[in-house]
Motif scaffolding. Sequence first.
Motif, mmCIF file in Angstrom:
data_model
loop_
_atom_site.group_PDB
_atom_site.id
_atom_site.type_symbol
_atom_site.label_atom_id
_atom_site.label_comp_id
_atom_site.label_asym_id
_atom_site.label_seq_id
_atom_site.Cartn_x
_atom_site.Cartn_y
_atom_site.Cartn_z
ATOM 1 N N ASN A 1 0.830 -1.215 0.000
ATOM 2 C CA ASN A 1 0.000 0.000 0.000
ATOM 3 C C ASN A 1 0.859 1.257 0.000
ATOM 4 O OD1 ASN A 1 -2.608 -1.103 -0.087
ATOM 5 N ND2 ASN A 1 -2.552 -1.529 2.098
ATOM 6 N N CYS B 1 1.740 2.226 -3.372
ATOM 7 C CA CYS B 1 0.619 2.951 -4.006
ATOM 8 C C CYS B 1 0.623 4.412 -3.583
ATOM 9 C CB CYS B 1 -0.716 2.306 -3.629
ATOM 10 S SG CYS B 1 -1.003 0.711 -4.395
ATOM 11 N N THR C 1 -8.120 -6.976 -2.008
ATOM 12 C CA THR C 1 -8.385 -5.541 -1.948
ATOM 13 C C THR C 1 -7.130 -4.749 -2.308
ATOM 14 O OG1 THR C 1 -10.045 -5.917 -0.248
ATOM 15 C CG2 THR C 1 -9.227 -3.680 -0.471
ATOM 16 N N GLN D 1 -6.622 -2.338 -5.533
ATOM 17 C CA GLN D 1 -6.201 -0.940 -5.385
ATOM 18 C C GLN D 1 -5.014 -0.625 -6.269
ATOM 19 O OE1 GLN D 1 -7.943 1.406 -3.507
ATOM 20 N NE2 GLN D 1 -6.673 2.705 -4.785
ATOM 21 N N ASN E 1 -5.128 2.153 -9.209
ATOM 22 C CA ASN E 1 -4.153 3.249 -9.249
ATOM 23 C C ASN E 1 -3.404 3.267 -10.576
ATOM 24 O OD1 ASN E 1 -4.911 4.001 -6.690
ATOM 25 N ND2 ASN E 1 -3.032 3.341 -5.701
#
Length: 107
Positions: free
Chosen positions: A45, A48, A83, A87, A91
């Motif tokens: 994450n 990201c 998930t 994502q 992105n």
Amino acid sequence: MYDSLNTLSVLYSKLNKFELALEYVLEASRLYKLNLGENADAYINSLCNNSIIYKNLGEFYESEGQLLTALNIISNLSVYNITTYGQVLLNLADLYTDWGNFDNAVK
């Protein structure tokens, strides 16, 4: 600690101070990788998050690199968070759309 750095990054992004936001988000990413490992959702994450800041700075290649690194990590995991995977793909599509690379955005 790293969550606080991410929070500061978001704050500076909202103030359009992307260079400062990048400093905090990159440090958070480094700490996630160091303390939790490369395969941790939090680290993926963070890639990201890095990508979003790079995109806001107009550094599309660097932004893409962060997301492709995240996808590469996920592709090497036997079990991953769907998930997080979604994502990363969202992105990447958003980046390609902003970049004007519509063919890649729909892939």
